[in-house]
Design an enzyme around this catalytic site. Structure first.
Site, mmCIF file in Angstrom:
data_model
loop_
_atom_site.group_PDB
_atom_site.id
_atom_site.type_symbol
_atom_site.label_atom_id
_atom_site.label_comp_id
_atom_site.label_asym_id
_atom_site.label_seq_id
_atom_site.Cartn_x
_atom_site.Cartn_y
_atom_site.Cartn_z
ATOM 1 N N LYS A 12 40.453 10.147 -11.509
ATOM 2 C CA LYS A 12 39.719 11.394 -11.744
ATOM 3 C C LYS A 12 38.206 11.142 -11.828
ATOM 4 O O LYS A 12 37.769 9.980 -11.956
ATOM 5 C CB LYS A 12 40.238 12.038 -13.032
ATOM 6 C CG LYS A 12 41.707 12.480 -12.953
ATOM 7 C CD LYS A 12 42.126 13.212 -14.239
ATOM 8 C CE LYS A 12 43.543 13.737 -14.155
ATOM 9 N NZ LYS A 12 43.928 14.518 -15.355
ATOM 10 N N TYR A 52 47.675 21.366 -8.304
ATOM 11 C CA TYR A 52 48.086 21.772 -9.661
ATOM 12 C C TYR A 52 48.788 23.135 -9.599
ATOM 13 O O TYR A 52 48.482 24.019 -10.384
ATOM 14 C CB TYR A 52 46.856 21.862 -10.561
ATOM 15 C CG TYR A 52 46.315 20.528 -11.031
ATOM 16 C CD1 TYR A 52 47.102 19.644 -11.770
ATOM 17 C CD2 TYR A 52 45.001 20.158 -10.755
ATOM 18 C CE1 TYR A 52 46.594 18.422 -12.217
ATOM 19 C CE2 TYR A 52 44.485 18.940 -11.206
ATOM 20 C CZ TYR A 52 45.291 18.078 -11.941
ATOM 21 O OH TYR A 52 44.784 16.875 -12.391
ATOM 22 N N ASN A 128 41.073 12.025 -19.152
ATOM 23 C CA ASN A 128 42.165 11.042 -19.265
ATOM 24 C C ASN A 128 42.288 10.151 -18.027
ATOM 25 O O ASN A 128 43.316 9.534 -17.775
ATOM 26 C CB ASN A 128 43.485 11.725 -19.617
ATOM 27 C CG ASN A 128 43.939 12.738 -18.572
ATOM 28 O OD1 ASN A 128 43.331 12.846 -17.512
ATOM 29 N ND2 ASN A 128 45.001 13.464 -18.869
ATOM 30 N N HIS A 131 45.555 10.833 -12.829
ATOM 31 C CA HIS A 131 46.746 11.664 -12.671
ATOM 32 C C HIS A 131 47.823 10.774 -12.070
ATOM 33 O O HIS A 131 47.535 9.936 -11.214
ATOM 34 C CB HIS A 131 46.473 12.835 -11.711
ATOM 35 C CG HIS A 131 47.729 13.430 -11.161
ATOM 36 N ND1 HIS A 131 48.461 14.355 -11.856
ATOM 37 C CD2 HIS A 131 48.410 13.196 -10.003
ATOM 38 C CE1 HIS A 131 49.543 14.680 -11.144
ATOM 39 N NE2 HIS A 131 49.525 13.989 -10.015
ATOM 40 N N GLU A 142 53.480 15.561 -3.726
ATOM 41 C CA GLU A 142 52.065 15.172 -3.834
ATOM 42 C C GLU A 142 51.670 14.151 -2.772
ATOM 43 O O GLU A 142 50.574 14.234 -2.214
ATOM 44 C CB GLU A 142 51.790 14.629 -5.238
ATOM 45 C CG GLU A 142 51.881 15.733 -6.293
ATOM 46 C CD GLU A 142 51.639 15.228 -7.704
ATOM 47 O OE1 GLU A 142 51.567 13.997 -7.913
ATOM 48 O OE2 GLU A 142 51.528 16.081 -8.606
HETATM 49 N N1 ATP Z 1 46.413 21.177 -23.425
HETATM 50 C C1 ATP Z 1 45.638 20.724 -22.449
HETATM 51 N N2 ATP Z 1 44.307 20.741 -22.568
HETATM 52 C C2 ATP Z 1 43.524 20.308 -21.588
HETATM 53 N N3 ATP Z 1 43.960 19.805 -20.417
HETATM 54 C C3 ATP Z 1 45.269 19.741 -20.244
HETATM 55 C C4 ATP Z 1 46.181 20.189 -21.232
HETATM 56 N N4 ATP Z 1 47.421 20.001 -20.769
HETATM 57 C C5 ATP Z 1 47.284 19.461 -19.538
HETATM 58 N N5 ATP Z 1 45.990 19.302 -19.219
HETATM 59 C C6 ATP Z 1 45.437 18.777 -17.976
HETATM 60 O O1 ATP Z 1 46.370 18.960 -16.946
HETATM 61 C C7 ATP Z 1 46.803 17.700 -16.444
HETATM 62 C C8 ATP Z 1 48.256 17.808 -16.067
HETATM 63 O O2 ATP Z 1 49.029 18.096 -17.202
HETATM 64 P P1 ATP Z 1 50.407 17.323 -17.423
HETATM 65 O O3 ATP Z 1 51.119 17.886 -18.588
HETATM 66 O O4 ATP Z 1 51.118 17.261 -16.116
HETATM 67 O O5 ATP Z 1 49.793 15.934 -17.853
HETATM 68 P P2 ATP Z 1 50.184 14.471 -17.518
HETATM 69 O O6 ATP Z 1 51.530 14.512 -16.888
HETATM 70 O O7 ATP Z 1 49.993 13.609 -18.693
HETATM 71 O O8 ATP Z 1 49.032 14.097 -16.561
HETATM 72 P P3 ATP Z 1 48.949 14.101 -15.002
HETATM 73 O O9 ATP Z 1 49.960 15.109 -14.468
HETATM 74 O O10 ATP Z 1 47.539 14.481 -14.735
HETATM 75 O O11 ATP Z 1 49.257 12.705 -14.650
HETATM 76 C C9 ATP Z 1 46.477 16.703 -17.552
HETATM 77 O O12 ATP Z 1 46.313 15.383 -17.100
HETATM 78 C C10 ATP Z 1 45.185 17.274 -18.064
HETATM 79 O O13 ATP Z 1 44.113 16.928 -17.192
#
Ligand code: ATP
Length: 164
Positions: A12, A52, A128, A131, A142
């Protein structure tokens, strides 16, 4: 069933801005995963929506908008990684969504530290770093979204492909 799998990783904008590209890729390579595709891309709004596609439904418009905007502010690096049970293993190496909940030894746990509360107080953006596809179905979608099959390297021999 265990298998050789492919999964998508995005480095990212915060990973690029902090100069962590090499160290993050090294984590995957050290674990035995192979890079079989790589590209740098500036996402537009349409592409962010396709990547997304379920985020708004899962977390609401403000998380979707913040995440999509953050992901479009600078280029990202997309990788396709291949290895045994690569989807789950890459998630394990990545850590949890919120870096403060990620164990030391994971990429998010070692290189980032912010929390859900901090994210909520800062425009819903969680820095974070990466992804990683969430499951094998998401990985297939994806990888096909980001890469044409001609852009992926096919290992020709067992020795080339062997995963440790
Ligand atoms: N509560 C939240 N607040 C802010 N950003 C969020 C939140 N939940 C998700 N995101 C964003 O959306 C992305 C995708 O959410 P998901 O739950 O799929 O997270 P993940 O599986 O840990 O990460 P990723 O899919 O990005 O690898 C997160 O990596 C983050 O960037």
């Amino acid at each position: 069933m265990s298998a050789v799998e492919r999964t998508l990783v995005l480095l990212k904008p915060d990973a690029l801005a902090r100069g962590l590209v090499g160290r993050i890729v090294q984590r995957f390579e050290e674990a035995g995963l192979k890079v079989i595709g790589v590209k740098m891309k500036l996402m537009d709004a349409d592409f962010a929506r396709r990547h997304y596609f379920d985020l708004e439904e899962r977390f609401g418009a403000s998380v979707y908008n913040a995440t999509a905007t953050f992901m479009q502010q600078a280029p990202v690096i997309a990788l396709v990684l291949e290895g045994a049970e690569a989807v789950a293993n890459v998630r394990r190496l990545a850590g949890k969504t919120f870096p403060n909940e990620s164990a030391p030894g994971t990429i998010r746990g070692d290189f980032a530290h912010t929390s859900k509360a901090y994210s909520e107080a800062n425009h819903q953006v969680v820095a974070n770093l990466i992804h990683a596809s969430g499951n094998t179905e998401e990985a297939k979608y994806e990888v096909e979204l980001w890469f044409d099959s001609s852009e992926l390297f096919e290992y020709k021999t067992l020795a080339e492909r062997f995963v440790f």
